[in-house]
Design an enzyme around this catalytic site. Structure first.
Site, PDB file in Angstrom:
ATOM      1  N   SER A 149      33.263  44.453  37.956  1.00  2.00           N
ATOM      2  CA  SER A 149      34.361  43.922  37.152  1.00  2.00           C
ATOM      3  C   SER A 149      33.779  43.362  35.856  1.00  2.00           C
ATOM      4  O   SER A 149      32.925  42.476  35.884  1.00  2.00           O
ATOM      5  CB  SER A 149      35.064  42.823  37.950  1.00  2.00           C
ATOM      6  OG  SER A 149      36.060  42.205  37.181  1.00  2.00           O
TER       7      SER A 149
ATOM      8  N   LYS B  84      35.756  48.215  36.234  1.00  2.00           N
ATOM      9  CA  LYS B  84      37.069  47.573  35.996  1.00  2.00           C
ATOM     10  C   LYS B  84      36.964  46.699  34.765  1.00  2.00           C
ATOM     11  O   LYS B  84      36.059  45.868  34.662  1.00  2.00           O
ATOM     12  CB  LYS B  84      37.422  46.764  37.237  1.00  2.00           C
ATOM     13  CG  LYS B  84      38.449  45.670  37.068  1.00  2.00           C
ATOM     14  CD  LYS B  84      38.946  45.204  38.424  1.00  2.00           C
ATOM     15  CE  LYS B  84      38.996  43.694  38.522  1.00  2.00           C
ATOM     16  NZ  LYS B  84      39.487  43.244  39.833  1.00  2.00           N
ATOM     17  N   LEU B  85      37.887  46.895  33.837  1.00  2.00           N
ATOM     18  CA  LEU B  85      37.903  46.084  32.619  1.00  2.00           C
ATOM     19  C   LEU B  85      38.993  45.039  32.745  1.00  2.00           C
ATOM     20  O   LEU B  85      40.137  45.351  33.079  1.00  2.00           O
ATOM     21  CB  LEU B  85      38.205  46.952  31.393  1.00  2.00           C
ATOM     22  CG  LEU B  85      37.306  48.172  31.152  1.00  2.00           C
ATOM     23  CD1 LEU B  85      37.750  48.888  29.868  1.00  2.00           C
ATOM     24  CD2 LEU B  85      35.837  47.765  31.050  1.00  2.00           C
ATOM     25  N   LYS B  86      38.653  43.799  32.454  1.00  2.00           N
ATOM     26  CA  LYS B  86      39.666  42.760  32.393  1.00  2.00           C
ATOM     27  C   LYS B  86      40.435  42.936  31.089  1.00  2.00           C
ATOM     28  O   LYS B  86      39.818  43.169  30.027  1.00  2.00           O
ATOM     29  CB  LYS B  86      39.002  41.383  32.433  1.00  2.00           C
ATOM     30  CG  LYS B  86      38.395  41.052  33.789  1.00  2.00           C
ATOM     31  CD  LYS B  86      39.478  40.847  34.833  1.00  2.00           C
ATOM     32  CE  LYS B  86      38.909  40.344  36.147  1.00  2.00           C
ATOM     33  NZ  LYS B  86      39.960  40.055  37.140  1.00  2.00           N
TER      34      LYS B  86
ATOM     35  N   ASP C  11      42.412  45.248  34.944  1.00  2.00           N
ATOM     36  CA  ASP C  11      43.004  44.128  35.700  1.00  2.00           C
ATOM     37  C   ASP C  11      43.486  43.070  34.715  1.00  2.00           C
ATOM     38  O   ASP C  11      42.699  42.530  33.945  1.00  2.00           O
ATOM     39  CB  ASP C  11      41.945  43.530  36.642  1.00  2.00           C
ATOM     40  CG  ASP C  11      42.502  42.421  37.529  1.00  2.00           C
ATOM     41  OD1 ASP C  11      43.704  42.112  37.430  1.00  2.00           O
ATOM     42  OD2 ASP C  11      41.718  41.866  38.331  1.00  2.00           O
TER      43      ASP C  11
ATOM     44  N   ASN D  37      45.326  40.233  35.637  1.00  2.00           N
ATOM     45  CA  ASN D  37      45.505  38.891  36.215  1.00  2.00           C
ATOM     46  C   ASN D  37      46.791  38.233  35.723  1.00  2.00           C
ATOM     47  O   ASN D  37      46.774  37.085  35.261  1.00  2.00           O
ATOM     48  CB  ASN D  37      44.298  37.986  35.931  1.00  2.00           C
ATOM     49  CG  ASN D  37      43.075  38.362  36.751  1.00  2.00           C
ATOM     50  OD1 ASN D  37      42.104  38.858  36.199  1.00  2.00           O
ATOM     51  ND2 ASN D  37      43.130  38.162  38.061  1.00  2.00           N
TER      52      ASN D  37
ATOM     53  N   GLU E 280      45.802  46.853  37.583  1.00  2.00           N
ATOM     54  CA  GLU E 280      45.900  45.806  38.603  1.00  2.00           C
ATOM     55  C   GLU E 280      46.679  44.610  38.067  1.00  2.00           C
ATOM     56  O   GLU E 280      46.365  44.081  36.998  1.00  2.00           O
ATOM     57  CB  GLU E 280      44.463  45.399  38.989  1.00  2.00           C
ATOM     58  CG  GLU E 280      44.336  44.377  40.084  1.00  2.00           C
ATOM     59  CD  GLU E 280      42.845  44.113  40.420  1.00  2.00           C
ATOM     60  OE1 GLU E 280      41.988  44.965  40.096  1.00  2.00           O
ATOM     61  OE2 GLU E 280      42.565  43.048  40.989  1.00  2.00           O
TER      62      GLU E 280
ATOM     63  N   ASP F 231      47.225  42.523  43.434  1.00  2.00           N
ATOM     64  CA  ASP F 231      46.203  41.592  43.906  1.00  2.00           C
ATOM     65  C   ASP F 231      46.924  40.277  44.228  1.00  2.00           C
ATOM     66  O   ASP F 231      47.334  40.037  45.382  1.00  2.00           O
ATOM     67  CB  ASP F 231      45.137  41.438  42.799  1.00  2.00           C
ATOM     68  CG  ASP F 231      44.097  40.355  43.043  1.00  2.00           C
ATOM     69  OD1 ASP F 231      44.246  39.581  43.994  1.00  2.00           O
ATOM     70  OD2 ASP F 231      43.109  40.261  42.266  1.00  2.00           O
TER      71      ASP F 231
ATOM     72  N   LYS G 228      41.752  40.772  49.391  1.00  2.18           N
ATOM     73  CA  LYS G 228      40.757  39.695  49.357  1.00  2.18           C
ATOM     74  C   LYS G 228      41.022  38.816  50.577  1.00  2.18           C
ATOM     75  O   LYS G 228      42.104  38.212  50.666  1.00  2.18           O
ATOM     76  CB  LYS G 228      40.910  38.849  48.094  1.00  2.18           C
ATOM     77  CG  LYS G 228      40.530  39.550  46.800  1.00  2.18           C
ATOM     78  CD  LYS G 228      40.797  38.643  45.610  1.00  2.18           C
ATOM     79  CE  LYS G 228      40.455  39.351  44.308  1.00  2.18           C
ATOM     80  NZ  LYS G 228      41.035  38.647  43.147  1.00  2.18           N
TER      81      LYS G 228
ATOM     82  N   GLY H 124      36.998  40.845  44.829  1.00  2.06           N
ATOM     83  CA  GLY H 124      35.902  39.882  44.802  1.00  2.06           C
ATOM     84  C   GLY H 124      36.334  38.585  44.152  1.00  2.06           C
ATOM     85  O   GLY H 124      37.252  38.568  43.327  1.00  2.06           O
TER      86      GLY H 124
HETATM   87  O1  SMG Z   1      33.553  39.056  42.540  1.00  2.00           O
HETATM   88  O2  SMG Z   1      33.035  40.757  41.299  1.00  2.00           O
HETATM   89  C1  SMG Z   1      33.721  39.769  41.545  1.00  2.00           C
HETATM   90  C2  SMG Z   1      34.824  39.409  40.578  1.00  2.00           C
HETATM   91  C3  SMG Z   1      35.918  40.409  40.641  1.00  2.00           C
HETATM   92  O3  SMG Z   1      37.414  40.490  38.808  1.00  2.00           O
HETATM   93  C4  SMG Z   1      37.158  39.998  39.885  1.00  2.00           C
HETATM   94  N1  SMG Z   1      37.961  39.095  40.469  1.00  2.00           N
HETATM   95  O4  SMG Z   1      41.477  39.228  39.855  1.00  2.00           O
HETATM   96  O5  SMG Z   1      40.226  40.581  40.895  1.00  2.00           O
HETATM   97  C5  SMG Z   1      40.353  39.554  40.251  1.00  2.00           C
HETATM   98  C6  SMG Z   1      39.200  38.641  39.903  1.00  2.00           C
HETATM   99  C7  SMG Z   1      39.477  37.262  40.373  1.00  2.00           C
HETATM  100  C8  SMG Z   1      38.447  36.273  39.990  1.00  2.00           C
HETATM  101  S1  SMG Z   1      38.376  35.922  38.302  1.00  2.00           S
HETATM  102  C9  SMG Z   1      39.704  34.886  38.018  1.00  2.00           C
HETATM  103 MG    MG Z   2      42.475  41.087  40.331  1.00  4.34          MG
END
Ligand code: SMG
Ligand code: MG
Length: 368
Positions: free
Chosen positions: A134, A160-162, A188, A190, A213, A238, A262, A290
């Site tokens: 990520s 995965k790109l935020k 993703d 969020n 996501e 998620d 998760k 994760g």
């Molecule tokens: O553990 O590699 C990891 C992080 C993966 O991006 C990740 N987690 O929304 O999936 C998600 C985020 C939640 C944690 S950051 C707010």
């Molecule tokens: Mg997520």
């Protein structure tokens, strides 16, 4: 199995690079570890709540409080096995991450005493897994391309790109044009978008993403279903999915065609397996999310991700992507894969010197 006492231990692990998402920037992982002492030996759990209630309503100090004040006292009288934990805590509402940490510790102790690995107990079918990484929001597009380049060179099977408003189509386009059509790429958000952004998000269809996501608020299944009808890119949920029942509701409403599982978000590994089971019965692929876990949580997540329905690479990266020093032995990629721990319980335990060096506080909760 009888609980004799519980240790709550705070550890602080500096991240190798800051992790920026639409929710904020993290530079250190403060984690809460739960060690159960029982008449059959000890076990370790990890609470994945974060410092602040931004990803979800839980936060680390609140989780420690509910574990100390309510969860552990409710378990002292119980004749424990892994399946007994959730029912014994059922009358206490919410707090899935706190509950999951306690369940994980009980699973570890109980399976260790029986010489059975978590992977075998859950029904794992693989010994090693291709995994994803990520990638946080970066200051510049060049930084992003450098980061992705490094991760692809390391062998990650999926990137995965935020994303967030203002950092979406352009970074995706640049990554796609730089690294080609063969890279499995996802995004993703969020929950960073509003339903009115749906038309904008459909522009991402041009880049062959494996999924988008959680674009919208956790409780807005309708907006996700509407977007799913507008986009060819699969929608993955998620934050919206906190139980197997939620998963069925979301699937029936057409709000997702992929689920990020998760264990912390859904109250434990057994509920996580139930979500895997219902998704599989509906023909949906799942993958393991994760929460910047320490080696303890990552070991358990690898066991879960080895189940047959986890057909997409998870956010379970090598230790080096997160920490210079972890509390356990490091996980390293071999030919792009991480090995599923095969030893009893979660298959790994903290290394005493690293654990001591990274601990910031401990607390003992004795049996009454
Ligand atoms: O553990 O590699 C990891 C992080 C993966 O991006 C990740 N987690 O929304 O999936 C998600 C985020 C939640 C944690 S950051 C707010
Ligand atoms: Mg997520």
């Amino acid at each position: 199995m009888k609980l004799e006492g519980v240790e709550l231990r705070r550890v602080a692990l500096p991240l190798v690079t800051p992790f920026r998402t639409s929710l904020g920037t993290q530079t250190v992982r403060n984690a809460l570890l739960v060690r159960v002492a029982t008449d059959e030996g000890e076990g370790w759990g990890e609470c994945v709540a974060e410092d602040e209630p931004t990803y979800c309503p839980e936060y680390l100090e609140g989780a420690a409080d509910v574990i100390r004040r309510f969860l552990v006292p409710a378990l002292f009288p119980v004749d424990l096995d892994p399946a007994a934990v959730t029912p014994a805590l059922h009358h206490l509402r919410g707090h899935p991450m706190a509950k999951a940490a306690v369940e994980m510790a009980v699973l570890d102790a109980w399976l260790r005493a029986r010489g059975v690995s978590l992977a075998a107990y859950l029904g794992a079918v693989r010994r090693s897994l291709p995994v994803g990484v990520s990638v946080g929001i970066t200051d510049t597009l060049d930084d992003l391309l450098d980061t992705v380049d490094r991760h692809l060179a390391a062998g990650y099977a999926r990137v995965k790109l935020k994303i967030e408003p203002g950092w979406d189509v352009e970074p995706v386009a640049r990554v796609r044009e730089t690294f080609g059509a063969d890279v499995m790429l996802t995004v993703d958000a969020n929950t960073a978008y509003q339903p009115g952004d749906a038309a904008h998000l459909t522009r991402l269809d041009a880049y062959g993403l494996a999924m988008i996501e959680q674009p919208f608020a956790p409780d807005d299944l309708h907006a996700h279903a509407r977007l799913a009808a507008m986009m060819s890119t699969p929608i993955c949920l998620d934050e919206s999915i906190t139980s197997a029942r939620d998963a069925v509701t979301a699937i029936r409403q057409g709000a997702c065609s992929i689920i990020n599982i998760k264990p912390g978000r859904v109250g434990g590994y057994l509920e996580a397996r139930r979500i895997h089971d219902v998704a599989r019965a509906h023909g949906l692929p799942v993958w393991c999310g994760g929460m910047l876990e320490t080696g303890l949580g990552r070991a358990a997540n690898l066991a879960l991700a080895a189940l047959p329905g986890f057909t997409l690479p998870g956010d379970i990266s090598a230790t080096a992507r997160y920490y210079e020093r972890d509390i356990t032995a490091p996980f390293t990629l071999a030919d792009g894969e991480l090995a599923v721990p095969a030893g009893p319980g979660i298959g790994i335990a903290p290394e005493p010197s690293s654990l001591e060096a990274l601990t910031t506080a401990t607390e003992w909760i004795p049996a009454p």
